[in-house]
Write an enzyme that holds these catalytic residues in place. Structure first.
Site, short mmCIF file in Angstrom:
data_model
loop_
_atom_site.label_atom_id
_atom_site.label_comp_id
_atom_site.label_asym_id
_atom_site.label_seq_id
_atom_site.Cartn_x
_atom_site.Cartn_y
_atom_site.Cartn_z
NE ARG A 124 -3.59 -2.36 2.24
CZ ARG A 124 -4.85 -2.66 1.08
NH1 ARG A 124 -5.00 -1.81 0.30
NH2 ARG A 124 -5.47 -3.75 1.24
CG ASP A 125 1.27 5.49 -2.31
OD1 ASP A 125 2.07 5.21 -3.55
OD2 ASP A 125 1.64 6.50 -1.56
CB ILE A 126 3.60 5.86 2.64
CG1 ILE A 126 3.92 5.94 3.97
CG2 ILE A 126 4.30 6.97 1.90
CD1 ILE A 126 5.10 6.16 4.79
CG ASN A 182 3.75 8.84 -12.24
OD1 ASN A 182 2.90 8.92 -13.01
ND2 ASN A 182 3.47 8.93 -10.91
CD GLU A 214 7.21 12.94 -5.81
OE1 GLU A 214 6.93 12.14 -5.05
OE2 GLU A 214 6.75 13.74 -5.95
CB VAL A 215 10.27 6.11 -5.57
CG1 VAL A 215 11.21 4.69 -5.37
CG2 VAL A 215 9.68 6.73 -4.59
CG HIS A 250 6.43 2.87 -8.57
ND1 HIS A 250 7.61 3.34 -8.93
CD2 HIS A 250 5.54 3.96 -8.47
CE1 HIS A 250 7.62 4.72 -8.67
NE2 HIS A 250 6.42 5.15 -8.50
CG HIS A 260 1.07 4.88 -8.91
ND1 HIS A 260 1.25 5.71 -7.84
CD2 HIS A 260 2.28 5.15 -9.66
CE1 HIS A 260 2.58 6.37 -7.73
NE2 HIS A 260 3.12 5.92 -8.93
#
Ligand code: AMP
Ligand code: ZN
Length: 112
Positions: free
Chosen positions: A29-31, A85, A93-94, A98, A100
């Protein structure tokens, strides 16, 4: 990669809220969730961006894991969004690839 946040989740150095795991894929799960369900699906091997994905089997594993999780989370019938992304203008950003998985609310278009 030792200094990669998501590689640390694969090794267990950081423990995310895992929802799915198999030999090649981890999902958690995304923080900072942007929808009632917001899950990140990553390859266990370090791949920095979508531009660097060159393994068709791994690409398939990532997509199939994502839709399996969408079903597991009860999103499949109502619908959901899968987003990647890539690099700066894509909003990445990371720098560990990944997907989403977003669901549980009405999505809008165009995205920001
Ligand atoms: P992106 O902008 O596509 O690179 O997305 C990076 C995502 O990682 C963002 O949605 C962040 O909220 C998420 N994120 C950053 N740190 C963590 C963490 N420790 N655990 C879970 N998700 C994270
Ligand atoms: Zn990594």
């Amino acid at each position: 990669m030792t200094d990669c946040l998501f590689c640390k989740m694969v090794t267990g150095a950081i423990k995310p809220d895992v929802v799915f795991e198999d030999a090649n894929v981890l999902a958690f799960r995304d923080i900072n969730p942007q929808a009632p369900v917001h899950i990140l699906v990553i390859p266990k091997q370090h791949v920095a961006t979508l531009n660097d994905l060159d393994n068709p089997a791994l690409a398939g594993d990532l997509v199939l894991a994502t839709l399996a999780i969408a079903k597991q989370e009860g999103l499949a019938e109502d619908g959901y969004r899968v987003n990647i992304n890539c690099n700066k203008k894509g909003g990445q950003e990371v720098y560990h690839l990944h997907l989403h998985l977003l669901g549980g609310r009405q999505m809008t278009w165009p995205p920001g």
